[in-house]
Enzyme design. Structure first.
Site, PDB file in Angstrom:
ATOM      1  N   SER A   1       0.654  -1.231   0.023  1.00  0.00           N
ATOM      2  CA  SER A   1       0.097   0.083   0.119  1.00  0.00           C
ATOM      3  C   SER A   1       0.840   1.404  -0.019  1.00  0.00           C
ATOM      4  O   SER A   1       0.105   2.560   0.169  1.00  0.00           O
ATOM      5  CB  SER A   1      -1.023  -0.171   1.400  1.00  0.00           C
TER       6      SER A   1
ATOM      7  N   SER B   1      -6.114   3.244   4.508  1.00  0.00           N
ATOM      8  CA  SER B   1      -5.480   2.454   3.475  1.00  0.00           C
ATOM      9  C   SER B   1      -6.552   1.762   2.521  1.00  0.00           C
ATOM     10  O   SER B   1      -6.449   0.412   2.132  1.00  0.00           O
ATOM     11  CB  SER B   1      -4.474   1.493   3.602  1.00  0.00           C
TER      12      SER B   1
ATOM     13  N   LYS C   1      -0.074   3.663  -2.832  1.00  0.00           N
ATOM     14  CA  LYS C   1      -1.094   4.621  -2.488  1.00  0.00           C
ATOM     15  C   LYS C   1      -0.504   5.998  -2.260  1.00  0.00           C
ATOM     16  O   LYS C   1      -1.182   7.385  -2.181  1.00  0.00           O
ATOM     17  CB  LYS C   1      -2.120   4.361  -1.256  1.00  0.00           C
TER      18      LYS C   1
ATOM     19  N   LYS D   1       2.814   6.211   5.747  1.00  0.00           N
ATOM     20  CA  LYS D   1       2.155   5.222   5.284  1.00  0.00           C
ATOM     21  C   LYS D   1       2.382   3.841   5.693  1.00  0.00           C
ATOM     22  O   LYS D   1       3.863   3.585   5.576  1.00  0.00           O
ATOM     23  CB  LYS D   1       2.143   5.219   3.709  1.00  0.00           C
TER      24      LYS D   1
END
Length: 401
Positions: free
Chosen positions: A59, A119, A62, A222
């Site tokens: 992720s 997420s 992202k 993140k």
């Protein structure tokens, strides 16, 4: 792929065992830890280990989806209140996600918050499809724009970072450069990465960037996990007018990954500041463990389940009984400025507070309420309001619907 499928179709037990061993060995090799720490004020890598080794991003992809979303907003191609319609493809993504049905829509703001805080794979996919027409087209845009930003060894295959049959790879160095680009190019939006939770359709969704909650000075960015990638993390540590961006890829567990990141940020916020002018060691906050607090039930879940990617657990919904409001302004721009000014102070008082801007209308006039959610009772909300008033902010408490 057709050759592999034919080979598997032979159903030879010994061969299957050999294939499994090879696959697990490859996955294990990809999950070997690599790391890098970058100072955003100089653009220098302060230290690294295997920073050029390719890993699946999970992720962390992202971050690029968010970069392109912020860029579209900045160029006027999107607004925060634009509606993002979810296709069958977007709705079918595995959790973590917002559980939006095909044909339904959410605002760009909710999609952005969903990507940052929990997420959300469905939100990332829907945004990518909205901007480019398909996941594949958006992935090509991600890769091209990434090259322009200096991501030399990164290939994106989709907006979410979910494991794809095509190659989707990055490096610790490239993710550090992307973290720096997000701070540099969107300084007013960078604070969104520090949100511990957000309110979606009346429910509070809490994130799982645990290092950010547990260590002072760490304010985003993140997390990422898939079975192929291992446990990934990009963290930012406020340092004067810039940040240290730390990247750890391929951790064996979330806890070991977080411990590695903590050690790196502590190391380079002191030694790194001395050896890489013009950093000043005295201005570099070192991550320190926050005071112990009761552990919420959601924090005792299996690590894989609370990480985005290949898990299949629904997001915990945390009710919020009270809000505080610090302004009702005539434009979204002024509302965002007020939110940014108050956010750090409010969170220093009540760590679970989540800022939001709510559009409303009265007597034919549109205005924007600046509110913070996450207060379990009137007393807690009132205490925060009193502290805000001492800092010359207007503030009222509001019972949540």
């Amino acid at each position: 792929m057709p050759v592999i499928n034919k080979w598997l179709g032979r159903k030879v037990f010994a061969t299957s065992l050999t294939f499994s061993a090879v696959f697990l060995s490859a996955a294990s090799a990809m999950a070997d830890v690599s790391w890098a720490v970058l100072d955003t004020r100089t653009g220098n890598i302060l230290g690294h280990e295997n920073a050029g080794k390719r890993h699946a991003p999970a992720s962390l992809a992202k971050m690029m989806t968010l970069y392109l979303t912020f860029e579209a907003i900045q160029k006027g191609k999107l607004t925060w209140d634009d509606k993002i319609v979810f296709s069958k493809n977007a709705s079918a993504k595995i959790p973590m996600k917002l559980w939006i049905k095909p044909g339904r829509s959410i605002s760009v703001r909710d999609a952005v918050n969903g990507m940052i805080v929990i997420s959300a794979n469905d939100a990332a996919t829907a945004v990518g499809e909205h901007l480019s027409g398909s996941e594949a087209a958006f992935a090509r845009l991600m890769t091209k724009r990434g090259r322009q930003l200096g991501l030399r060894n990164t290939i994106f295959a989709n907006p979410s970072g979910l494991t794809d049959r095509t190659s989707q790879l990055t490096t610790a160095r490239d993710m550090a450069v992307l973290g720096m680009a997000l701070e540099r190019d969107f300084p007013k939006l960078f604070g969104l990465f520090s949100q511990p939770s957000f309110v979606f359709r009346g429910k509070r969704l809490k994130g799982h960037n645990n290092l950010m909650y547990r260590y002072a000075g760490v304010d985003g960015l993140k997390t990422g996990y898939t079975a192929v990638s291992g446990y990934n993390l990009v963290s930012s540590l406020g340092q004067g007018k810039g940040h240290l961006i730390g990247v750890v890829l391929g951790g064996k567990t979330a806890r070991s990954r977080d411990a590695k990141m903590e050690a790196l940020l502590k190391r380079f916020s002191t030694k790194g500041a001395v050896t890489a002018p013009p950093l000043v060691a005295s201005n570099a906050p070192v991550p320190t463990r926050r005071p112990k607090r009761p552990v919420a039930p959601s924090e005792t879940m299996d690590e894989v389940a609370i990480e985005q990617g290949d898990g299949d657990t629904e997001v915990a919904l945390i009710p919020s009984a009270w809000q505080i409001q610090i302004g009702a302004l005539p434009s979204q721009t002024t509302a965002e400025a007020l939110l940014g000014k108050a956010q750090k102070f409010v969170r220093s008082i009540h760590g679970e507070a989540a800022g939001q801007i709510m559009q409303a209308e009265a007597h034919g006039t549109t205005f924007y309420r600046v509110r913070f959610d996450g207060f379990e009772d009137a007393k807690t909300a009132g205490k925060t309001c009193a502290a805000l008033k001492r800092q010359k902010f207007d503030c009222i408490t509001v019972k949540a619907n």
